[in-house]
Design a protein around this motif. Structure first.
Motif, short mmCIF file in Angstrom:
data_model
loop_
_atom_site.label_atom_id
_atom_site.label_comp_id
_atom_site.label_asym_id
_atom_site.label_seq_id
_atom_site.Cartn_x
_atom_site.Cartn_y
_atom_site.Cartn_z
N UNK A 3 0.83 -1.20 0.00
CA UNK A 3 0.00 0.00 0.00
C UNK A 3 0.87 1.25 0.00
N UNK A 4 1.95 1.22 -0.75
CA UNK A 4 2.87 2.34 -0.76
C UNK A 4 2.81 3.07 -2.09
N UNK A 5 2.58 4.38 -2.06
CA UNK A 5 2.62 5.23 -3.23
C UNK A 5 3.57 6.37 -2.95
N UNK A 43 -9.46 3.65 1.96
CA UNK A 43 -9.27 3.88 0.53
C UNK A 43 -7.95 3.27 0.09
N UNK A 44 -7.88 2.77 -1.16
CA UNK A 44 -6.63 2.25 -1.67
C UNK A 44 -5.65 3.40 -1.89
N UNK A 45 -4.36 3.13 -1.61
CA UNK A 45 -3.34 4.17 -1.65
C UNK A 45 -3.24 4.83 -3.03
N UNK A 46 -3.41 4.05 -4.10
CA UNK A 46 -3.22 4.64 -5.42
C UNK A 46 -4.35 5.57 -5.82
N UNK A 47 -5.43 5.60 -5.05
CA UNK A 47 -6.51 6.55 -5.33
C UNK A 47 -6.33 7.88 -4.62
N UNK A 48 -5.35 7.99 -3.73
CA UNK A 48 -5.12 9.23 -3.00
C UNK A 48 -4.32 10.20 -3.86
N UNK A 49 -4.91 11.36 -4.14
CA UNK A 49 -4.22 12.41 -4.89
C UNK A 49 -3.48 13.34 -3.94
N UNK A 50 -4.17 13.82 -2.92
CA UNK A 50 -3.59 14.75 -1.95
C UNK A 50 -4.40 14.67 -0.67
#
Length: 217
Positions: free
Chosen positions: A59-61, A94-101
């Motif tokens: 879960x790392x972005x 929420x999945x990490x890759x969906x986080x923008x800011x």
């Protein structure tokens, strides 16, 4: 200080100032005004132990720590951007890759879906391709999510559970339990049925965010 402002459906303006630092997905800055600084962040405010846990969980972005005084416009790959406000100690899953800011004031964590949704949560992660872990944001603040086509917020109550296609699921918040359900025969499970063999059932008290697409980020 004003909060996040949607400029278009695919771009959000975020104020930056004293006490208003944020973490953004790396490469998501489109433009900015003022004196704003961007620094790579390996922890995103979670601490070393939490970062290692996120890496193990997948879960790392890559994130940037954004500080200074001004405003920044964020977006990514023409995806739709949805602003979510958290208050009263809310937790967003929420999945990490969906986080923008997201605001730096929000506490970031990683949870095993089995802990939040029982074995159904584990199955959901495996079937949907979202993995067995998910990211949590907790506290009072704002965040912006990436989706295909925006989202619809569907309230969930004990009397009114909601069923969602696992691929259309984006995030949820509140006191919800999730489990994968199916009421079809074996021929549906091997690809000869309607294509709607599995549904994600959310039960409890909260909100689920659903996108009008089955595409991943």
């Amino acid at each position: 200080m004003p909060g996040y402002q949607s400029i278009t459906s695919k771009m959000v303006r975020v104020p930056i100032g004293p006490g208003q630092e944020v973490y953004s997905r790396r490469g998501a800055m489109l433009a900015y005004t003022g004196r704003v600084h961007f620094a790579p962040s390996t922890t995103a405010g979670q601490g070393i132990a939490g970062t290692l846990g996120r890496a193990v969980a997948g879960e790392r972005t890559e994130m940037m720590h954004v500080t200074g005084q001004g405003s920044v416009m964020f977006g990514r790959a023409g995806l739709d951007v949805t602003v979510v406000e958290l208050s009263g100690g809310d937790t967003l899953y929420v999945e990490a890759d969906r986080l923008l800011v997201h605001d730096a004031s929000l506490r970031v964590g990683t949870v095993f879906l089995g802990e939040q949704g029982g074995i159904g949560g584990v199955i959901r992660g495996a079937v949907s391709g979202q993995g067995l872990f998910t990211t949590t944001l907790t506290g009072d603040g704002s965040c912006a999510l990436l989706t295909h086509g925006g989202v619809m917020e569907m309230p969930v109550t004990p009397q009114r559970p909601v069923h969602v296609d696992p691929q259309a699921y984006v995030a949820h918040r509140g006191r919800l339990q999730n489990r994968l359900t199916t009421a079809v025969g074996l021929r549906d499970l091997i690809g000869r049925g309607s294509g709607e063999a599995f549904q994600l059932q959310l039960v409890g008290d909260g909100v689920v965010y659903v996108q009008p697409s089955e595409r991943k980020i």
